[in-house]
Design a protein around this motif. Structure first.
Motif, mmCIF file in Angstrom:
data_model
loop_
_atom_site.group_PDB
_atom_site.id
_atom_site.type_symbol
_atom_site.label_atom_id
_atom_site.label_comp_id
_atom_site.label_asym_id
_atom_site.label_seq_id
_atom_site.Cartn_x
_atom_site.Cartn_y
_atom_site.Cartn_z
ATOM 1 N N THR A 1 0.828 -1.207 0.000
ATOM 2 C CA THR A 1 0.000 0.000 0.000
ATOM 3 C C THR A 1 0.862 1.256 0.000
ATOM 4 O O THR A 1 0.600 2.201 -0.746
ATOM 5 C CB THR A 1 -0.936 0.009 1.221
ATOM 6 N N SER A 2 1.921 1.265 0.814
ATOM 7 C CA SER A 2 2.774 2.454 0.866
ATOM 8 C C SER A 2 3.539 2.652 -0.436
ATOM 9 O O SER A 2 3.731 3.781 -0.884
ATOM 10 C CB SER A 2 3.727 2.388 2.054
ATOM 11 N N ARG B 1 1.178 4.200 -2.809
ATOM 12 C CA ARG B 1 1.003 5.606 -2.463
ATOM 13 C C ARG B 1 2.160 6.439 -3.004
ATOM 14 O O ARG B 1 1.977 7.553 -3.471
ATOM 15 C CB ARG B 1 0.936 5.780 -0.952
ATOM 16 N N SER C 1 -4.198 7.381 -5.254
ATOM 17 C CA SER C 1 -5.021 7.784 -4.114
ATOM 18 C C SER C 1 -5.529 6.537 -3.396
ATOM 19 O O SER C 1 -5.393 5.419 -3.887
ATOM 20 C CB SER C 1 -6.201 8.636 -4.585
ATOM 21 N N ASP C 2 -6.141 6.731 -2.225
ATOM 22 C CA ASP C 2 -6.650 5.589 -1.450
ATOM 23 C C ASP C 2 -7.720 4.818 -2.218
ATOM 24 O O ASP C 2 -7.758 3.584 -2.173
ATOM 25 C CB ASP C 2 -7.202 6.064 -0.104
ATOM 26 N N ILE D 1 -6.043 2.709 -4.794
ATOM 27 C CA ILE D 1 -5.365 1.568 -4.183
ATOM 28 C C ILE D 1 -6.358 0.470 -3.853
ATOM 29 O O ILE D 1 -6.115 -0.716 -4.088
ATOM 30 C CB ILE D 1 -4.597 2.019 -2.919
#
Length: 98
Positions: free
Chosen positions: A81-82, A85, A90-91, A94
């Motif tokens: 996830t990181s 990013r 964006s969230d 993801i």
């Protein structure tokens, strides 16, 4: 230059010293007044900054008792996830990716 006899030699030496701030200002002034600059020199001085990092700790996902394998899986998921990013996603993008 005329020397005042009431001044000690230490005070004269302190007046002649150049501070780091003065040195920096002279350097900036020299760079600003130098008009013989090429495009290649400007490109070589260009700096690239990384975007600000967004840190979101495990928190709720890691709350409670977890086995080592569960925690490692959670850690791997957080690394993925990181890294997504850092690529600029964006969230919501993801979540769509996962």
């Amino acid at each position: 230059p005329r020397v005042n006899s009431s001044l000690s030699s230490d005070e004269l030496l302190l007046e002649d010293l150049e501070t780091e701030g003065e040195r920096q200002l002279k350097s900036l002034l020299h760079n600003q007044l130098d008009t013989s600059v090429s495009i290649e020199q400007c490109k070589s001085k260009r700096r690239c900054f990384a975007p600000a990092a967004f840190y979101k700790p495990f928190g709720e996902e890691a709350a409670g008792a977890l086995s080592l394998s569960q925690f490692q899986a959670l850690q791997e998921s957080d690394k993925e996830t990181s890294s997504l990013r850092e690529l600029g996603l964006s969230d919501s993008e993801i979540l769509l990716w996962k």
